[in-house]
Write a protein that holds these residues in place. Structure first.
Motif, short mmCIF file in Angstrom:
data_model
loop_
_atom_site.label_atom_id
_atom_site.label_comp_id
_atom_site.label_asym_id
_atom_site.label_seq_id
_atom_site.Cartn_x
_atom_site.Cartn_y
_atom_site.Cartn_z
N SER A 117 0.81 -1.22 0.00
CA SER A 117 0.00 0.00 0.00
C SER A 117 0.84 1.27 0.00
O SER A 117 0.59 2.20 0.77
CB SER A 117 -0.98 0.01 1.18
OG SER A 117 -1.94 -1.00 1.02
N ALA A 118 1.84 1.30 -0.87
CA ALA A 118 2.67 2.51 -1.04
C ALA A 118 2.02 3.45 -2.04
O ALA A 118 1.18 3.04 -2.85
CB ALA A 118 4.06 2.12 -1.51
N ASN A 119 2.42 4.70 -1.99
CA ASN A 119 2.04 5.65 -3.04
C ASN A 119 3.22 6.54 -3.37
O ASN A 119 4.10 6.77 -2.53
CB ASN A 119 0.82 6.49 -2.63
CG ASN A 119 1.06 7.36 -1.41
OD1 ASN A 119 1.24 6.85 -0.31
ND2 ASN A 119 1.05 8.67 -1.61
N LEU A 120 3.21 7.03 -4.60
CA LEU A 120 4.31 7.88 -5.07
C LEU A 120 4.02 9.36 -4.86
O LEU A 120 4.94 10.17 -4.82
CB LEU A 120 4.57 7.62 -6.56
CG LEU A 120 4.88 6.17 -6.95
CD1 LEU A 120 5.12 6.09 -8.45
CD2 LEU A 120 6.09 5.64 -6.18
N ASP A 121 2.74 9.72 -4.78
CA ASP A 121 2.33 11.10 -4.55
C ASP A 121 0.89 11.10 -4.08
O ASP A 121 0.21 10.07 -4.13
CB ASP A 121 2.51 11.94 -5.83
CG ASP A 121 1.70 11.39 -6.98
OD1 ASP A 121 0.46 11.38 -6.89
OD2 ASP A 121 2.31 10.96 -7.99
N GLU A 186 3.24 15.07 0.50
CA GLU A 186 4.31 14.14 0.14
C GLU A 186 3.74 12.74 0.02
O GLU A 186 2.60 12.50 0.45
CB GLU A 186 5.40 14.15 1.23
CG GLU A 186 6.14 15.45 1.43
CD GLU A 186 7.27 15.31 2.46
OE1 GLU A 186 7.84 14.20 2.57
OE2 GLU A 186 7.56 16.30 3.13
N PRO A 187 4.52 11.82 -0.60
CA PRO A 187 5.83 12.00 -1.23
C PRO A 187 5.69 12.59 -2.63
O PRO A 187 4.56 12.80 -3.11
CB PRO A 187 6.37 10.57 -1.29
CG PRO A 187 5.14 9.73 -1.50
CD PRO A 187 4.06 10.42 -0.67
N ARG A 188 6.81 12.80 -3.28
CA ARG A 188 6.83 13.25 -4.66
C ARG A 188 7.90 12.42 -5.39
O ARG A 188 9.00 12.89 -5.64
CB ARG A 188 7.15 14.74 -4.75
CG ARG A 188 6.11 15.64 -4.09
CD ARG A 188 4.81 15.69 -4.85
NE ARG A 188 3.80 16.51 -4.16
CZ ARG A 188 2.56 16.68 -4.60
NH1 ARG A 188 2.19 16.12 -5.75
NH2 ARG A 188 1.71 17.42 -3.91
#
Length: 270
Positions: A117-121, A186-188
């Motif tokens: 469940s990660a996200n980049l932005d 964040e994140p970006r």
């Protein structure tokens, strides 16, 4: 309780088991209790290392805002303090973002990566403006005993915070406010950057996650050779909702990493 001084802060840590080292990285407003099932499934044949970031679980909060750069510095400091040169990393939510950053900035420290469940932005969230026309599954119905009672399920992480935090239950709103500011700014991470990750990687999320499935696919497709697992019937709380399935998938992935290393090195296979 076992605390360790890293990056000028005292953090709670747990170390258990024997075998190849695994680092667990918990999510935002979570404690290590959120990954207890995964830890228990690994300690039989892995040395499991875990710590709670400031403001989480049993670690006192610190002044100032949270950032993923700060979290990454704390993670590297923890590895250094424990003398861990290279580990398998299993990160959940904010911990998965830190796992991606660790694999990007310190590739020599990451043997393999499981990013749950990660996200980049911030556009990855199903409720974000950018996701207005995205195709997502309808939420699953509440369990019968909850629906009949007409009451929401207890917030497990808030209960853990109230019980564990040295700052007291009343400080939870301060932590949540800082986390919401973090999550909305964040994140970006540029997906093109992920092409530099060389560690074997498993990307995972729930089919009804607050992180859209297409965003998880974007992450997996941007990392060379990465695998993707969409867990059925699961939300962003998938580590608690489907612990046995997730543990089986993670163990299978780690076993595959070992098998691949053995084949590459020419060592005898068990």
């Amino acid at each position: 309780m076992p605390h360790l001084r890293i990056a000028d802060v005292d953090v709670y840590e747990e170390v258990a088991g024997a075998g190849d080292p695994v680092l667990l990285l918990h999510g935002g407003f979570c404690s290590l209790e959120s990954l207890r099932a995964q830890s228990d499934a690994l300690v039989a044949d892995h040395r499991v290392f875990a710590f709670e970031r400031p403001g989480h679980g049993r670690s006192a909060d610190v002044e100032g805002e949270y950032s993923y750069e700060r979290g990454l510095a704390e993670t590297v400091a923890y590895l250094d303090a424990k003398g861990l040169d290279r580990v398998d990393v299993i990160g959940y939510s904010d911990g998965a973002i830190l796992g991606l950053l660790l694999a990007l900035r310190h590739p020599e420290r990451v043997r393999s990566l499981v990013a749950i469940s990660a996200n980049l932005d911030p556009s990855a969230f199903t409720h974000s403006p950018e996701a207005a026309d995205a195709v997502v599954l309808e939420p699953l119905g509440l369990p019968a005993h909850v629906a009949d009672a007409g009451e929401p399920e207890p917030d497990a992480e808030r209960m853990h915070y109230d019980r564990l935090s040295p700052d007291g239950p009343e400080h939870a709103d301060v932590v949540l406010a800082k986390l919401f500011r973090l999550w909305t700014s964040e994140p970006r991470i540029d997906p093109a950057e992920l092409g530099r990750i060389a560690a074997p990687t498993l990307v995972m999320s729930g089919d009804r996650d607050t992180i859209r499935p297409d965003h998880s696919l974007l992450i997996a497709s941007s990392i060379p050779g990465a695998q993707l697992a969409i867990v059925p019937g699961a939300t962003h709380g998938l580590v608690a909702e489907r612990p046995e399935l997730i543990a089986a998938i993670v163990r299978g992935f780690l076993d595959g990493v070992r098998l691949g290393e053995a084949r590459t090195s020419g060592r005898p296979q068990d």
